[in-house]
Structure formats: C-alpha cells, structure tokens
Design an enzyme around this catalytic site. Structure first.
Site, mmCIF file in Angstrom:
data_model
loop_
_atom_site.group_PDB
_atom_site.id
_atom_site.type_symbol
_atom_site.label_atom_id
_atom_site.label_comp_id
_atom_site.label_asym_id
_atom_site.label_seq_id
_atom_site.Cartn_x
_atom_site.Cartn_y
_atom_site.Cartn_z
ATOM 1 N N ASP A 98 0.843 -1.205 0.000
ATOM 2 C CA ASP A 98 0.000 0.000 0.000
ATOM 3 C C ASP A 98 0.876 1.253 0.000
ATOM 4 O O ASP A 98 1.690 1.431 0.899
ATOM 5 C CB ASP A 98 -0.891 -0.040 1.260
ATOM 6 C CG ASP A 98 -2.045 0.935 1.197
ATOM 7 O OD1 ASP A 98 -2.025 1.819 0.334
ATOM 8 O OD2 ASP A 98 -2.959 0.806 2.029
ATOM 9 N N HIS A 123 -9.935 -0.713 -7.542
ATOM 10 C CA HIS A 123 -9.673 0.402 -6.612
ATOM 11 C C HIS A 123 -8.654 1.369 -7.217
ATOM 12 O O HIS A 123 -8.851 2.583 -7.206
ATOM 13 C CB HIS A 123 -9.163 -0.154 -5.280
ATOM 14 C CG HIS A 123 -8.713 0.908 -4.333
ATOM 15 N ND1 HIS A 123 -9.570 1.874 -3.851
ATOM 16 C CD2 HIS A 123 -7.497 1.180 -3.782
ATOM 17 C CE1 HIS A 123 -8.898 2.685 -3.041
ATOM 18 N NE2 HIS A 123 -7.638 2.295 -2.997
HETATM 19 C C1 HEM Z 1 -3.973 2.641 -4.377
HETATM 20 C C2 HEM Z 1 -5.327 0.134 -0.459
HETATM 21 C C3 HEM Z 1 -8.576 3.600 0.627
HETATM 22 C C4 HEM Z 1 -6.623 6.375 -2.835
HETATM 23 C C5 HEM Z 1 -4.097 1.638 -3.451
HETATM 24 C C6 HEM Z 1 -3.412 0.376 -3.486
HETATM 25 C C7 HEM Z 1 -3.773 -0.317 -2.376
HETATM 26 C C8 HEM Z 1 -4.716 0.491 -1.650
HETATM 27 C C9 HEM Z 1 -3.292 -1.692 -1.955
HETATM 28 C C10 HEM Z 1 -2.447 -0.088 -4.604
HETATM 29 C C11 HEM Z 1 -1.021 0.272 -4.354
HETATM 30 C C12 HEM Z 1 -0.745 1.737 -4.248
HETATM 31 O O1 HEM Z 1 -0.580 2.443 -5.245
HETATM 32 O O2 HEM Z 1 -0.717 2.202 -3.119
HETATM 33 C C13 HEM Z 1 -6.328 0.859 0.163
HETATM 34 C C14 HEM Z 1 -7.056 0.405 1.348
HETATM 35 C C15 HEM Z 1 -7.969 1.377 1.636
HETATM 36 C C16 HEM Z 1 -7.812 2.439 0.653
HETATM 37 C C17 HEM Z 1 -6.811 -0.913 2.071
HETATM 38 C C18 HEM Z 1 -8.988 1.435 2.738
HETATM 39 C C19 HEM Z 1 -9.706 0.415 3.084
HETATM 40 C C20 HEM Z 1 -8.335 4.645 -0.222
HETATM 41 C C21 HEM Z 1 -9.054 5.895 -0.204
HETATM 42 C C22 HEM Z 1 -8.494 6.680 -1.183
HETATM 43 C C23 HEM Z 1 -7.436 5.912 -1.821
HETATM 44 C C24 HEM Z 1 -10.189 6.238 0.751
HETATM 45 C C25 HEM Z 1 -8.813 8.091 -1.606
HETATM 46 C C26 HEM Z 1 -9.766 8.843 -1.136
HETATM 47 C C27 HEM Z 1 -5.728 5.604 -3.521
HETATM 48 C C28 HEM Z 1 -4.932 6.107 -4.632
HETATM 49 C C29 HEM Z 1 -4.183 5.012 -5.116
HETATM 50 C C30 HEM Z 1 -4.523 3.881 -4.246
HETATM 51 C C31 HEM Z 1 -4.883 7.524 -5.155
HETATM 52 C C32 HEM Z 1 -3.191 5.011 -6.266
HETATM 53 C C33 HEM Z 1 -3.898 4.897 -7.595
HETATM 54 C C34 HEM Z 1 -2.898 4.883 -8.742
HETATM 55 O O3 HEM Z 1 -2.404 3.802 -9.078
HETATM 56 O O4 HEM Z 1 -2.620 5.973 -9.255
HETATM 57 N N1 HEM Z 1 -4.899 1.685 -2.325
HETATM 58 N N2 HEM Z 1 -6.802 2.076 -0.204
HETATM 59 N N3 HEM Z 1 -7.379 4.677 -1.223
HETATM 60 N N4 HEM Z 1 -5.459 4.278 -3.320
HETATM 61 FE FE1 HEM Z 1 -6.179 3.145 -1.823
#
Ligand code: HEM
Length: 314
Positions: A152, A226
C-alpha cells in the site's frame, strides 16, 4: 522594499515509518480553550524537538491539522479556499460517513515510545481544552502491506512531484505551504476478504498481490478496480496525485483489522472526487469492491497550515 519571508511547510512529506499515531480531538467551547489550543499549536515545533532529539535516527515527525469549524476561532486567519467539513457521500450500498474532529495530530517515527511521549506531552499541554475523539496506533506490516495483504502506497508521488501534489502555492497565497488532509478509519471483514481467491482480490485492488505489478484498467462501463477508481485525470489527461500514509491497525484478540487512510493533497477536490468514484462508482452503481470488505468508521477533513503559520499562533 519589503523582504520576502520564506514559508516553511510542516513535515507532510516525512517518510512512512514503522509506527504512527493518529490523534483526532475536538476543541471545547470558550476563550480559555481557544487560548490553550493556539498556544499548543504554536509549540508543536518545540515539542517535536524535545522528543526528536531523544533518537535522531528515528525519523520523528508530526503534522498538525485544523478543521474548518474551529479555523476562524483558533487561527483568526482567512479560511483556505477549499476548506470545509467532510461531506458525507452516500453510494447505493456504502456510505462515507462524516464524523467530528477539530484537530488532527499525525505523529510518526520508527519508535512507538517516541510517539507515545509526544502525545503525552501534547495532551498535558492541552489539558481540559480538548476532548479525544479517536486515537489510533498504526504499525508497519511486513513490506508496507495493508491487512488485506497488498503493498500500500506504491503510486505515491516521489521527489519533486511531492511538493507539487501536496503543497498549496500561488493559487491561494494566504494558505501557501499548507495542505489539505482527509482521514478515514476503516475496519475490514477479513474473513470475507480471505474467502476470495487471490485473483479476485487482485482484480479488486488492480495490482498483483505478491509482486505488486499494476493490472490493466477494465474497459469503460465495466467494474473498475480500486486503483483505477482512485486515479483522477482532467479533460487534458493530467493526473492528480495525492500523498497517502495509510497504516494498518488492530488487534487479532478483539478481531479488529483495520486500515487508517490518510491522504494529503494540494487540492481537496481531488480526494473528494476519489471518494465519490469509490462510493458511488464509475459508472454509478459499480462501486469500489474494496468497500464490500472495508467500512469507514470516521471521515474528517483538516487543513495543515505551514509551519510558519503554526508558529505564529502564539
Ligand atoms: C492505491 C489500499 C482507501 C486512494 C491503493 C493500493 C492499495 C490500496 C493496496 C495499490 C497500491 C498503491 O498504489 O498504493 C487501500 C485500502 C484502503 C484504501 C486498504 C482502505 C480500506 C483509499 C481511499 C483513497 C485511496 C479512501 C482516496 C480517497 C488511492 C490512490 C491510489 C490507491 C490515489 C493510487 C492509484 C494509482 O495507481 O494511481 N490503495 N486504499 N485509497 N489508493 Fe487506496
């Protein structure tokens, strides 16, 4: 001729550490409480020094955020242009709740004891001026994985892209050097999540689990991952990044498995757009499947003023 005073930002760009405390407080009514809060905020830099010196290798850093409801009272300054309380987002199946919070302290370092010590000194100083709404202690889980088992934080901006994504500049001169920050405390249905195959989990997230390789976006109109729902582009194809410092938290003994989401951005609308795409879906109805296994218990927005502004509150 007037001399330009350089603006110093808070340590929004501090590295991900192995421990972090997320402290959300409300401010009590009355002039005494306002004074105590102003004075504590102005002392954050000194308090940070007191604790950081105890172990210079521990990457100790604190950022302090202030909510819209107490902004005028606590700072006496014009509100940053986009600042407003977190707006609840009701999707067809899941809701991003909006919960109280006037002050946020994001305390991080490689050592739980340093974070503990800072929080103790800070709360001593604030005394009866505040109430603790939530205190969550996050930890690093293996190679920066969340409790769903995925790495993450990969797509975070790095190098010079950080300031550009996170810090306000000429577009809002009074708020320059500051940043919007949104927090949501999620709890997971780990049993349900583990009931899916690895391939199903990977298509929910949009990356492979073991090697963290990005998967292609689904065709328009189909269920998006996501990663795709959280990617924001304008009509000219410019992508708007945010800086996330998510941390796992919880306790197997009490069956609590969580992710504390924290996102910093120069533009609040970018985080709000991400949330709308996640909860309402794109197209509407096809919400982010991560939400079928993750429920936000909180949702609050703050503004992290520059360190220069913070120090001037005394
Ligand atoms: C990408 C987990 C909530 C925004 C990701 C990734 C994971 C992850 C594993 C892929 C790896 C990375 O690029 O970090 C989670 C979990 C969440 C959560 C477990 C809560 C349960 C959120 C929320 C937002 C968010 C609430 C925004 C309001 C993003 C963004 C990316 C991302 C901007 C990168 C997208 C890209 O590849 O450009 N998240 N996330 N995430 N997440 Fe989350």
């Amino acid at each position: 001729m007037s001399r330009r005073v350089p603006i110093e930002s808070q340590r929004v760009d501090a590295p991900l550490t192995s421990s972090a405390t997320f402290l959300v407080l409300t401010v009590e009514p009355g002039e005494d409480a306002t004074k105590a809060v102003r004075s504590a905020l102005a002392s954050v830099a000194d308090l940070t020094k007191n604790v950081a010196i105890r172990d210079l290798n521990a990457s100790f850093a604190v950022t302090a955020g202030i909510g819209s409801d107490v902004w005028d009272r606590v700072t006496g300054l014009t509100q940053p242009v986009e600042l407003h309380p977190f707006k609840e987002i009701k999707g067809g199946k899941h809701t991003a709740v909006s919960t109280p919070g006037d002050l946020l302290f994001h305390i991080r370092s490689e050592r739980r004891d340093l974070n503990f010590e800072f929080e103790r000194q800070l709360l001593d100083m604030l005394g009866d001026a505040v109430k603790v709404v939530d205190e969550t202690v996050g930890f690093r889980y293996f190679d920066v994985r969340d409790l769903l088992g995925f790495v993450d934080g990969t797509a975070n901006p790095v190098g010079s892209a950080v300031d550009n994504s996170v810090l306000i500049a000429e577009e809002d001169a009074g708020a320059a050097g500051g940043s919007y920050v949104v927090i949501q405390k999620y709890v997971h249905d780990i049993k349900g999540w583990k009931g899916m195959s690895i391939e199903q989990q990977e298509s929910v997230i949009g990356r492979t689990k073991l090697e963290n390789v990005e998967l292609d976006d689904a065709p328009d109109g189909k269920q998006q991952s996501h990663k795709s729902l959280a990617t924001i582009e304008d009509d000219d194809g410019n992508e708007y990044d945010i800086l996330r410092d998510n941390m796992p938290f919880g306790s197997p003994g009490s069956k609590e498995f969580g992710t504390y989401f924290i996102g910093y951005s120069r533009r609040l609308w970018v985080i709000e757009k991400m949330l709308e795409r996640m909860f309402v879906g794109e197209p509407p109805g096809l919400h982010d499947r991560i939400l079928d296994y993750s429920t936000p218990l909180t949702g609050t927005t703050f503004f992290v003023p520059s360190a220069t502004t913070l120090a001037s509150l005394e």
